[in-house]
Design an enzyme around this catalytic site. Structure first.
Site: not given
Length: 358
Positions: A42, A332, A335
């Site tokens: 990610s 978040d 991240h």
């Protein structure tokens, strides 16, 4: 937390600072790296998971609210991810498209593409947790990409593109935080140190395969201080919600082994230019000295309560998200924010990746 979120001007602070720094690069660097080819999780996924059956997605608000047009793309950020900034630094294009996104084709991918998949890792067992694209499958996508590139550019030009392209690997965090420390499987088979060695072995074999396919410029990414992610700090109640030191210790230990791997492979594989890109210290410096970078919050993220939400949980709490993500180190609970991504990318270009600008 702040009240109702409001859209802010697209990556204003980050774009200004990053573009100012990019302008300092020699003008002659334009053609040195014709493309960025990305593998990972990610941290560098630009939306591949949008097109596979998994819950590990971020193609909904408030993700992407500071991206071009304010639209969610599948990047786990309020805006761009580090490889987008790297592409800009190498004067290629402002962002790297996702391989599975049907909006793009080989003419777009010829100058940069990401095969990355959120929630994946070196270990196949990690990708199985949330049914995402394993690293071996990303390599298969790359082989198909090369075939299409040869058809598009011609054999000779495509071979040159591949050998001069910068291949970027950014993964490993999920192997520990989503797999080893949360599932009973690997932790019963390996000690943390043995698991590190297991992953390093996979990384080495992957690089050898890239080399066999013609790649010569490769960046092997290290782990961030994963014990300082808001999710880990939130659950560290006994430790006063400080960074989880044992996770950071593992990250440092694993990074040390990856660095040794780069030294070994540079001796083993003729003509390879393999570098170790370490985000650990730059991110830790931001976390320890947030005011120097204009940040207000390091332990709590922008999205929702900022303590444990990511993915769909971030969406459900979107109405409570902060109004200005540039004040937060993390977007978040897992991240970094776009601003943080830009700072880390700039640091990597000035250090580990500098040789590719020469």
């Amino acid at each position: 937390m702040e009240g109702q979120r409001s859209k802010v001007s697209s990556c204003s602070f980050v774009s200004y600072c990053f573009l100012f720094w990019v302008q300092l690069l020699p003008l002659a660097t334009g053609g040195k790296v014709p493309a960025l080819i990305v593998f990972g999780d990610s941290s560098v996924d630009a939306g591949n998971n949008n097109f596979i059956p998994t819950v590990a997605r971020s193609n909904f608000e408030p993700y992407g609210r500071d991206f071009q047009g304010g639209k969610p793309t599948g990047r786990f950020s309020n805006g761009r991810v580090p490889t987008d900034f790297l592409s800009e630094a190498f004067r290629i294009k402002p962002y790297i498209p996702a391989y599975l996104d049907p909006k793009y084709n080989i003419s777009d991918f010829a100058t940069g593409v990401t095969f990355a998949s959120a929630a994946t890792g070196y270990d196949n067992a990690t990708s199985e947790v949330l049914s995402v694209i394993p690293l071996w499958k990303q390599l298969e996508f790359y082989k198909t990409y090369q075939k299409n590139l040869r058809a598009y550019q011609g054999e000779t030009t495509a071979k040159g593109t591949i050998s001069e392209a910068l291949h970027i690997m950014s993964l490993g965090t999920n192997d520990f935080l989503e797999n080893y420390y949360t599932s009973p499987g690997r932790s019963t088979e390996y000690t943390p140190q043995q698991y590190e060695d297991f992953l390093v072995g996979i990384a080495g074999n992957f690089i050898r395969k890239l080399y066999g396919l013609g790649a010569r410029k490769i960046s092997l990414g290290g782990l961030p201080p994963m014990g300082c992610l808001p999710l880990e700090r939130t659950t560290n109640v006994v430790g006063g919600n400080e960074c989880v030191s044992r996770y950071n210790d593992v990250a440092l230990e694993f990074n040390g082994k990856l660095k040794k791997l780069t030294t070994s492979l540079n001796k083993e594989l003729p003509g390879i230019r393999l570098v170790f890109s370490n985000p650990y210290y730059s991110l830790m410096h931001i976390i320890r000295n947030p005011a120097e970078y204009g940040f207000d919050s390091t332990s709590v993220a922008c999205c929702a309560t900022g303590m444990f939400e990511m993915g769909y949980a971030c969406s459900r709490g979107g109405m409570f998200s902060c109004s200005d993500a540039s004040k937060y180190v993390f977007w978040d609970s897992f991240h970094p924010s776009e601003k943080t991504n830009g700072i880390i990318a700039a640091h990597l270009v000035k250090t580990a990746l500098a040789q590719f600008l020469e």
